[in-house]
Each structure stands twice: as C-alpha cells, then as structure tokens.
Design an enzyme around this catalytic site. Sequence first.
Site, PDB file in Angstrom:
ATOM      1  N   HIS A  89       0.854  -1.198   0.000  1.00  0.00           N
ATOM      2  CA  HIS A  89       0.000   0.000   0.000  1.00  0.00           C
ATOM      3  C   HIS A  89       0.882   1.237   0.000  1.00  0.00           C
ATOM      4  O   HIS A  89       1.840   1.323   0.764  1.00  0.00           O
ATOM      5  CB  HIS A  89      -0.912   0.025   1.241  1.00  0.00           C
ATOM      6  CG  HIS A  89      -1.755   1.259   1.284  1.00  0.00           C
ATOM      7  ND1 HIS A  89      -2.927   1.371   0.587  1.00  0.00           N
ATOM      8  CD2 HIS A  89      -1.569   2.448   1.890  1.00  0.00           C
ATOM      9  CE1 HIS A  89      -3.448   2.570   0.778  1.00  0.00           C
ATOM     10  NE2 HIS A  89      -2.642   3.245   1.563  1.00  0.00           N
ATOM     11  N   ASP A 168     -15.403   3.305   7.453  1.00  0.00           N
ATOM     12  CA  ASP A 168     -14.437   4.221   6.837  1.00  0.00           C
ATOM     13  C   ASP A 168     -15.099   5.100   5.781  1.00  0.00           C
ATOM     14  O   ASP A 168     -14.723   6.259   5.609  1.00  0.00           O
ATOM     15  CB  ASP A 168     -13.272   3.447   6.213  1.00  0.00           C
ATOM     16  CG  ASP A 168     -12.210   4.396   5.659  1.00  0.00           C
ATOM     17  OD1 ASP A 168     -11.643   5.168   6.461  1.00  0.00           O
ATOM     18  OD2 ASP A 168     -11.963   4.401   4.440  1.00  0.00           O
ATOM     19  N   ARG A 175     -14.303  13.380   7.370  1.00  0.00           N
ATOM     20  CA  ARG A 175     -12.977  13.986   7.550  1.00  0.00           C
ATOM     21  C   ARG A 175     -12.661  14.933   6.403  1.00  0.00           C
ATOM     22  O   ARG A 175     -12.108  16.012   6.594  1.00  0.00           O
ATOM     23  CB  ARG A 175     -11.909  12.889   7.641  1.00  0.00           C
ATOM     24  CG  ARG A 175     -11.922  12.167   8.978  1.00  0.00           C
ATOM     25  CD  ARG A 175     -11.078  10.900   8.915  1.00  0.00           C
ATOM     26  NE  ARG A 175      -9.705  11.181   8.580  1.00  0.00           N
ATOM     27  CZ  ARG A 175      -8.922  10.356   7.899  1.00  0.00           C
ATOM     28  NH1 ARG A 175      -9.360   9.186   7.482  1.00  0.00           N
ATOM     29  NH2 ARG A 175      -7.679  10.684   7.636  1.00  0.00           N
ATOM     30  N   SER A 190      -7.776   4.377   9.011  1.00  0.00           N
ATOM     31  CA  SER A 190      -8.490   4.353   7.733  1.00  0.00           C
ATOM     32  C   SER A 190      -7.798   3.407   6.746  1.00  0.00           C
ATOM     33  O   SER A 190      -8.424   2.540   6.133  1.00  0.00           O
ATOM     34  CB  SER A 190      -8.547   5.784   7.185  1.00  0.00           C
ATOM     35  OG  SER A 190      -8.954   5.804   5.853  1.00  0.00           O
ATOM     36  N   LYS A 194      -8.938  -1.124   6.007  1.00  0.00           N
ATOM     37  CA  LYS A 194      -9.271  -1.702   4.693  1.00  0.00           C
ATOM     38  C   LYS A 194      -8.307  -2.826   4.339  1.00  0.00           C
ATOM     39  O   LYS A 194      -8.689  -3.839   3.766  1.00  0.00           O
ATOM     40  CB  LYS A 194      -9.251  -0.594   3.635  1.00  0.00           C
ATOM     41  CG  LYS A 194     -10.435   0.363   3.792  1.00  0.00           C
ATOM     42  CD  LYS A 194     -10.340   1.574   2.899  1.00  0.00           C
ATOM     43  CE  LYS A 194      -9.397   2.596   3.426  1.00  0.00           C
ATOM     44  NZ  LYS A 194      -9.461   3.930   2.868  1.00  0.00           N
TER      45      LYS A 194
HETATM   46  N1  URA Z   1      -5.915   6.942   2.324  1.00  0.00           N
HETATM   47  C1  URA Z   1      -6.915   6.398   3.075  1.00  0.00           C
HETATM   48  O1  URA Z   1      -7.487   5.377   2.709  1.00  0.00           O
HETATM   49  N2  URA Z   1      -7.248   6.995   4.221  1.00  0.00           N
HETATM   50  C2  URA Z   1      -6.644   8.118   4.677  1.00  0.00           C
HETATM   51  O2  URA Z   1      -6.997   8.600   5.729  1.00  0.00           O
HETATM   52  C3  URA Z   1      -5.613   8.686   3.898  1.00  0.00           C
HETATM   53  C4  URA Z   1      -5.256   8.073   2.714  1.00  0.00           C
END
Ligand code: URA
Length: 461
Positions: A89, A168, A175, A190, A194
């Site tokens: 990621h 999320d 946010r 966040s 995932k």
């Molecule tokens: N990518 C995400 O999935 N969440 C965040 O808070 C920032 C970048």
Amino acid sequence: MSLQNAPIHTIDLIRLKRDKGTLSEPQIRHLVTGAASGSIPLEQLSAFLMAAWLNGLALDEIRALTVAMRDSGDKFSPAALGKVAVDKHSTGGVGDKTSFLVAPIAAACGLSVPMISGRALGHTGGTLDKLESIPGYRTALTLPEFEAVLNKTGCSIVSQTPTLVPADRVLYALRDRTGTVESPGLICASILSKKLAAGLDCLVLDVKTGSGAFLRDRAQADYLAALMVSTAEAAGTRTVALMTDMSQPLGQAAGNWIEIAESLTLLRGERPAASEDLRQLSLILAGWMIHLGGKADTPEAGYTLAETTLSDGSALAHFYAMVQAHGGDTTPFADPAAFHRPGATRVVPSPQTGYIAAMDTTALGWAVQRTGAGREKAGAPVDPHAGILFHARRGAHVTQGQPLATLYATHPALLDEPQALLLNSITWSPTPPPPTPLVSATFTRPTAEAHLASGLQSLRP
Ligand code: URA
C-alpha cells in the site's frame, strides 16, 4: 447498576476526548458501529473527529479504532486460496504505478495479491482510474468474483465494495468535509482497516516523503510509518514500511493510460533510463513482499527473484491474465502509443538553462489533475488519455528550449493551467542538487516500536 455496565452515551465520549481523555475499546467500538449503522448523527461524529484531530489519539485508541473499523462490515478471507496473501500500500504519490508491477511480480513468485485500491485523491493519482483506462477493465467485483480472479491469476486489483469497512466510508467523507484528514491516528486506522479486512498475511507499506507526500514533514511521515507497522503487527499481519522519495514524480508518466503504458514497458523487461527509479522501487517493494511471504530468505533475495520475473516474462503474463480476468481488453497492449489518443498535446520547452534543483511535486500532481486525468468532484469522470510525460528529472541539466514535458489533455483550453503549474513548480540552480535516496529508511516491527517508544508520538505543536 454498576457504572461499568452503564450504557455508553456518545456525548460523554465527545466530552472525554475534548478534555484530552482516553477512550476505552468498548467506547471506540460504540463510535465505529454507530458510524457504520448511521445510529450516531453526523454532527456528533464530526465533533469526535475534530477532538481526535486536535488532541491526538493514544496508541491503544488507534489500535482499537483500526480493529473496530476492520470489523464494521464484510471481510475477505484469502485462506481458501491456499497461498500466502500479501499486499503493498502506498500513501499516495504522483506517477506512482508500482502496483501494476509488484502485484504480477509477487503473483509470479507464487503469492496471492488481493489488492483493494483507491481512486485519485487530492493531488495524487488513483490506481483504479489508471486501470479503467484499459477498455473493459472492471474494478468493482463482488467478493466471490475477487476470489475467482485470485484463484485464476494470483493477483487482482479491485475497488472497495460497499459493504467492506462501511465505517471508513462514513468517517472518511466526514474527515474530508471537516478538515480532519491529516491526523496520523485517523489515517492509520483508515488505511489499515481496509487492508486488514482483506485478510492479509503480510503487508508492505510505501510511505512517501518529500514535496509530493501527503505528510510532507519528515517526523510526521516517520511517525505514521511506525504507527502503521506497530498497529498492523498487533492485529496479526507481518508488516514493513519503507520511507520512499516523492520529491519528484515516480518514473516518466503521470496520468492514466500513459502510466499503464510505462508499466508495460518495464513488465516487458525493457529498461528506459527515465523509468529506472520506478523499476528500482518496484523491485525493492516486491522483494520485501516476496521475503515476507516466505519465498525468499532476505528482501535482497526477493529483489533478485522479482527481477527474474521481469526478464523471463512471467510477471507480464500474470498482468495480462489479471486484466483479462477483469474483462479488460489487452489488444491495446501490443502498441500502447497507438492506443493513446489525447484530445490535445503540447510540448513545454524549458524557459532557461540550468539544473533542476527541486520540484514541487504536489503542484505537479495538481497539474496532472487539471489536464483532466484527475477529478474535481467525487464521482466525476476522468480522461483516460490525459496526463503529463516528464522529459527532465530533478538534477538534470537542461538548456533553454529543451523539452521539459509533454502535456496531454481533453481540450487545448485545459493545457494552459497545467503548463503554468509545471513551470512554477521547478526551482533552478546553476549547480546540481545533492541526490536524494529512493528509500531513506525502513521500519520493521522492532524499529517501529522503538521509534514509538522514543517519545516522538505527538505531532501536535
Ligand atoms: N488513504 C486512506 O485510505 N485513508 C486516509 O486517511 C488517507 C489516505
């Protein structure tokens, strides 16, 4: 009734966090399940997010938030695939297309890569938008379809399903609207919720540093990296974070189809100088994936295996198989340049002679977005053919009139702003700048925990 068994009231949790208190695991779970179900009103969630942004979250709170968010909806279980599940990621960058290389490379080494990716966000590009420039490629698969593609090809790059980590979706959108995105604890929860919902055994994090990173301050980026490694490890996923350079776009292309085309060149085993940083970083990241996944004793041995998959064509074969399994048409892969049909093209000459000392990569990301390659509003379409091809890198000596970049956009009218942004983004110097390393630090569990213990935990002034 004892106070321990008393019902949880959202207002009490907001007041506690506002007053710099620490929430317990059941209290955090109450907020997360309330966000996912809609039982907590958005104004209360917003107040909690702002209190968390202002006062920070303790490590235990971040861990509880990550796990509660992970558990807020469906989860994918890669166990039935019978292979180690590993993913990479990135925290987001400009021209960052390593996913198109590391996913087929790791699959070619016998690993399973269930990669749930995102769309363009702010100045950064989106893996899904780039993939959708391939005619027919479906990013929105159901979990059974995802599993079937993984079974067949070893890698699959998809979008988040509506039922995966629903908390999320709600919290991220809030946010975005309440100025509470740039909080390490909230970013960590966040991103990791995932990734952990995909059931990964191992995870390699590419945390960007420099002018194009979301967290440009190096101490903040290091803290986020250490936090994510420690949190993911505590949740049972072997994780490493690499701090990598985003002081200029990665590789030569930033856009949609042109990024797929650049990736195909490397997957074919070619080695253009302008793409060498992309090739190196992809091999380093893949080397770690292969090592954590148990297919190589060291990350360096993983690098060597990864390199072999580029030279023997096995990574390219896995990429073709993945695209076809997603409904994508691989015919344009035979001649990517012929398939590239932008509405307008402009070569931007250098206004002066000198060394490129620095690039404002965030501004360059916005320039790419303004060509039409990214979107202004969520849900708006993107132009698959738009973007920027860079002809000069940081540290290059350029003479006046020499091409700096080629811009591709939907209409000629969309070329002026990206051109201005590009020219403004460059700092010139009569002498070459010092080189910046591609990977400046690596956090494994012990180094991440030592970093967190060293007290560099609070990012607030
Ligand atoms: N990518 C995400 O999935 N969440 C965040 O808070 C920032 C970048």
